[in-house]
Design a protein around this motif. Sequence first.
Motif, PDB file in Angstrom:
ATOM      1  N   VAL A 239       0.849  -1.191   0.000  1.00 34.21           N
ATOM      2  CA  VAL A 239       0.000   0.000   0.000  1.00 34.21           C
ATOM      3  C   VAL A 239       0.886   1.243   0.000  1.00 34.21           C
ATOM      4  N   ALA A 240       0.613   2.169  -0.915  1.00 36.89           N
ATOM      5  CA  ALA A 240       1.491   3.323  -1.115  1.00 36.89           C
ATOM      6  C   ALA A 240       0.927   4.577  -0.482  1.00 36.89           C
ATOM      7  N   ARG A 241       1.814   5.452  -0.074  1.00 37.57           N
ATOM      8  CA  ARG A 241       1.489   6.840   0.262  1.00 37.57           C
ATOM      9  C   ARG A 241       0.503   7.001   1.409  1.00 37.57           C
ATOM     10  N   THR A 242       0.298   5.956   2.166  1.00 37.99           N
ATOM     11  CA  THR A 242      -0.583   6.047   3.317  1.00 37.99           C
ATOM     12  C   THR A 242       0.164   6.672   4.494  1.00 37.99           C
ATOM     13  N   PRO A 243      -0.533   7.308   5.419  1.00 44.67           N
ATOM     14  CA  PRO A 243       0.152   7.873   6.588  1.00 44.67           C
ATOM     15  C   PRO A 243       0.600   6.831   7.598  1.00 44.67           C
ATOM     16  N   TYR A 244       0.297   5.556   7.358  1.00 48.85           N
ATOM     17  CA  TYR A 244       0.641   4.508   8.312  1.00 48.85           C
ATOM     18  C   TYR A 244       1.838   3.699   7.820  1.00 48.85           C
ATOM     19  N   ASN A 245       2.539   3.066   8.761  1.00 45.77           N
ATOM     20  CA  ASN A 245       3.606   2.147   8.380  1.00 45.77           C
ATOM     21  C   ASN A 245       2.996   0.892   7.767  1.00 45.77           C
ATOM     22  N   VAL A 246       3.545   0.499   6.634  1.00 43.58           N
ATOM     23  CA  VAL A 246       3.043  -0.667   5.891  1.00 43.58           C
ATOM     24  C   VAL A 246       4.226  -1.515   5.444  1.00 43.58           C
ATOM     25  N   THR A 247       3.922  -2.681   4.926  1.00 50.45           N
ATOM     26  CA  THR A 247       4.958  -3.545   4.370  1.00 50.45           C
ATOM     27  C   THR A 247       5.289  -3.079   2.957  1.00 50.45           C
ATOM     28  N   VAL A 248       6.582  -2.880   2.686  1.00 47.23           N
ATOM     29  CA  VAL A 248       7.026  -2.458   1.360  1.00 47.23           C
ATOM     30  C   VAL A 248       7.801  -3.609   0.717  1.00 47.23           C
ATOM     31  N   TYR A 249       7.204  -4.169  -0.308  1.00 50.37           N
ATOM     32  CA  TYR A 249       7.790  -5.289  -1.031  1.00 50.37           C
ATOM     33  C   TYR A 249       8.740  -4.766  -2.111  1.00 50.37           C
TER      34      TYR A 249
ATOM     35  N   VAL B 243       2.466  15.378   8.501  1.00 48.06           N
ATOM     36  CA  VAL B 243       3.636  16.254   8.585  1.00 48.06           C
ATOM     37  C   VAL B 243       3.809  16.682  10.034  1.00 48.06           C
ATOM     38  N   VAL B 244       2.790  17.278  10.553  1.00 41.80           N
ATOM     39  CA  VAL B 244       2.649  17.569  11.980  1.00 41.80           C
ATOM     40  C   VAL B 244       1.194  17.273  12.309  1.00 41.80           C
ATOM     41  N   GLU B 245       0.851  17.409  13.549  1.00 43.19           N
ATOM     42  CA  GLU B 245      -0.530  17.121  13.945  1.00 43.19           C
ATOM     43  C   GLU B 245      -1.509  17.989  13.147  1.00 43.19           C
ATOM     44  N   ASN B 246      -2.538  17.339  12.623  1.00 47.13           N
ATOM     45  CA  ASN B 246      -3.597  17.997  11.852  1.00 47.13           C
ATOM     46  C   ASN B 246      -3.139  18.538  10.506  1.00 47.13           C
ATOM     47  N   LEU B 247      -1.998  18.066  10.014  1.00 43.01           N
ATOM     48  CA  LEU B 247      -1.539  18.488   8.695  1.00 43.01           C
ATOM     49  C   LEU B 247      -0.929  17.293   7.974  1.00 43.01           C
ATOM     50  N   ARG B 248      -1.460  17.030   6.776  1.00 47.40           N
ATOM     51  CA  ARG B 248      -0.953  15.930   5.983  1.00 47.40           C
ATOM     52  C   ARG B 248      -0.185  16.465   4.782  1.00 47.40           C
TER      53      ARG B 248
END
Length: 875
Positions: free
Chosen positions: A82-92, A502-507
């Motif tokens: 999964v790309a570009r999500t704000p969460y840590n994901v598995t990168v194959y 980026v910071v709280e309440n800002l993506r």
Amino acid sequence: MKKRSFVLYPLAVCLLMSMGAIAQNGKFPFQNYKLSFEERVNDLVSRMTLEEKVSQMLNAAPAIPRLEIPAYDWWNETLHGVARTPYNVTVYPQAIAMAATFDTAALFKMADFSALEGRVIFNKAVAAGKTNARYLGLTYWTPNINIFRDPRWGRGQETYGEDPFLTATLGDAFVRGLQGNDPKYLKAAACAKHYAVHSGPEPSRHVFNADVTPYDLWDTYLPAFRKLVVDSKVIGVMCAYNAFRTQPCCASDLLMTDILRNQWNFKGYVTSDCWAIDDFFKNHKTHPDAESASADAVFHGTDLDCGTDAYKALVQAVKDKKITEQQIDVSVKRLFLVRFKLGMFDPPSMVKYAQTPASELDAPVHGQHALQMARESIVLLKNTNNILPLAKNGKKIAVLGPNANNVIAQLGNYNGTPSKLTTVFQGIKDKVGATTQVVYEKAINFTNNNILAYIDISKACSIDGKPGFKATYYNNRELNGEPVATVFEQRLDHNWQEGENVVENLRANNFSARYVTDFKPTESGAITFELEADDGVRFTINGNTVFDSWTRKQRNIATYKLTTAKDSVYHLVLEYWQGEGKATLKLNTGQAVETDPDALAKKYSDADVFIFAGGISPQLEGEEMKVSDPGFNGGDRTTILLPAAQTALMKALHATGKPVIFVMMTGSAIATPWESENIPAIVNAWYGGQAAGTAIADVLFGDYNPSGRLPVTFYKSDSDLSAFEEYSMKNRTYRYFTGKPLYGFGYGLSYTTFRYDKLELPAVAPVGKAVSVSVQVTNTGKKEGDEVVQLYIINENTAITTPLKALKGFQRITLKPGQSRLVTFTVKGEDLTYVDANGKRQPLKGKVKICVGGNQPDEANPVSGNVVKKTVLLQ
């Protein structure tokens, strides 16, 4: 392994359950989940106004409160996790690397795991009320099944290589893994792109017109799309930017109407590539305005407009009778049918995928699979005198090169952010432990020797009595209004995925920031500032602007040399804005030096072995990039030769007499004539994902026997290539190339050897029918290893035009030393066909040679195992 919890987020459960209650007891028939999806969709669309219908045909579809329809953003990616999500994901590993595994089961599992992680992310979005946020949805615009016809194309790294059969087979595995096997609901929605005849050049993709013969169209460019649409039942298709035979692809009579909807009977949705509808009237100049362009695109079955609001003009187009509201209804129904099939309007108790536990996100088992795929993808290109694997008990290893410790390179493009990542340098350190000294130096950049010897000036920077930089963030591009946050940062070293916090309440999407500090040097002299930033940036020192690209959306890499006086104060202001896409902002300082290859080699002459990690990087090749380094243009390459600076350094290292191991990271084929002649070992490691460093170390030191195979041809030089803009397949890829490559498609060495014998197939077979083939494969070496068994056909009827040879089967098997296995193939009747001059498939007749081995049937190439051949008479 981490224990998995099957508890959904409480708020998500409440929201989903309330949606289910509405479905059961709601005031509209479309909320009744006992009705069929088609009945519910028809009811919903019948209740919408024209304006509401059109609003749902944009990727950022707004909510319709009166109908209790939540907002939804269709735009998401899962190319290799999964790309570009704000969460840590598995990168194959990057797609081209996964293709090098020739492992359909592994790709299926990767897609399955990615869909599970995507489901958790969507649950989080529902819980937070952010279904309108980009990169959080369940509609993924993947896979990229364009044919990698030319190694100069920067986006070739996103594909499964140059062969239609391999691409179709791997694409099928991906779609089935991602979409799941539930008879009613989709796990996630895949999307085959970019339809069709699309593979660069990047700088002209919005204006160029592709045209190919019917033969090339049906022989090369369409088979993978047909496979995914007709057999895999992919739910989405993305039409390309370019024109095809003078019509934009998203409004092509042949591609969209005749082939996709009529011949292939595609019932899913089509999205434009992002901003492609604007290209109709802004770049292709085939339409006068947004109204005409939008009406024509919808008329041809393009249901969703990504990136722009051109489709808003559809309201006026209906009023002007350029298109009917009934045609609008067709597209809107297709779009809502996808959302219904994803279970977005049903209670989670009915949708097994909606019950995906939170523990699936970045799960340990997913990370283990990413490591295994990285291992399987590595291609051993050369291993003179079996110099590999290396011993772990040496005294000193020198790890050098621009990719030795480069996080960006191994993650590829269209990537997510892993919680753990291992670089080449770290992987080697971890492998040998404390008994062997491992030293690292970047040594050179990709294309030059000008290195910044970094120093940490953070201790010399302060503002308002606090160390570091004062950072002020704004929720717009213009540094306007009330800031979202003001924080203090020790240094500027940011690499945000689009949509990441980026910071709280800002993506990281359409924001700006100002960084301010006072720099007080501790000594007089010169200091060089190195600035790297995506999109607009402005840098001032004591009120003087030293760099300004504020009005341009581009990638910026710049240096500025400042002469300093001890204890003087230099007021630094760095202003930055990011639009859409990945965001990078780095400000480094140091002393600029030019690396002397001979001096560097002498510096580390006491090392037992040099491991040079070079090649190229997604920093240089990719999608429509503002890169103009020597050998690169706009994301594409102008030469396939390894940059000269890297060859010069390896020559100096080689001259010491010490072994040199070249670890090459790349998303495309690189010509390495000198290295292939002189360097004893070359390992092609692609962009290997989060576990790249561990996987590379496993191969280098023999804990994993390399088994990757090239999914593209590695040519010797630029002179082997046709014009980039020419889409004819003449002399392109292994199927039509008449020269001798440096390393051929399907090539790859091992630490063991394999023997092929006992090839069995009928001497005569009926035309148009399947042919059964079997062969015995034996591991004749001393190490256990995987072998990729490849089956090719060669047509011997010279009266018809066919590829010189064509892959029609492959299997990855594992054999212990001395072990044999009987491998069987069924060559389908459809694989024993050819395309005639009119683009029609016809059955092959006469003699056809069937070749099975560890590489393609070209004995002029180096081989990892022998190839056995027999002829079958089709009559």
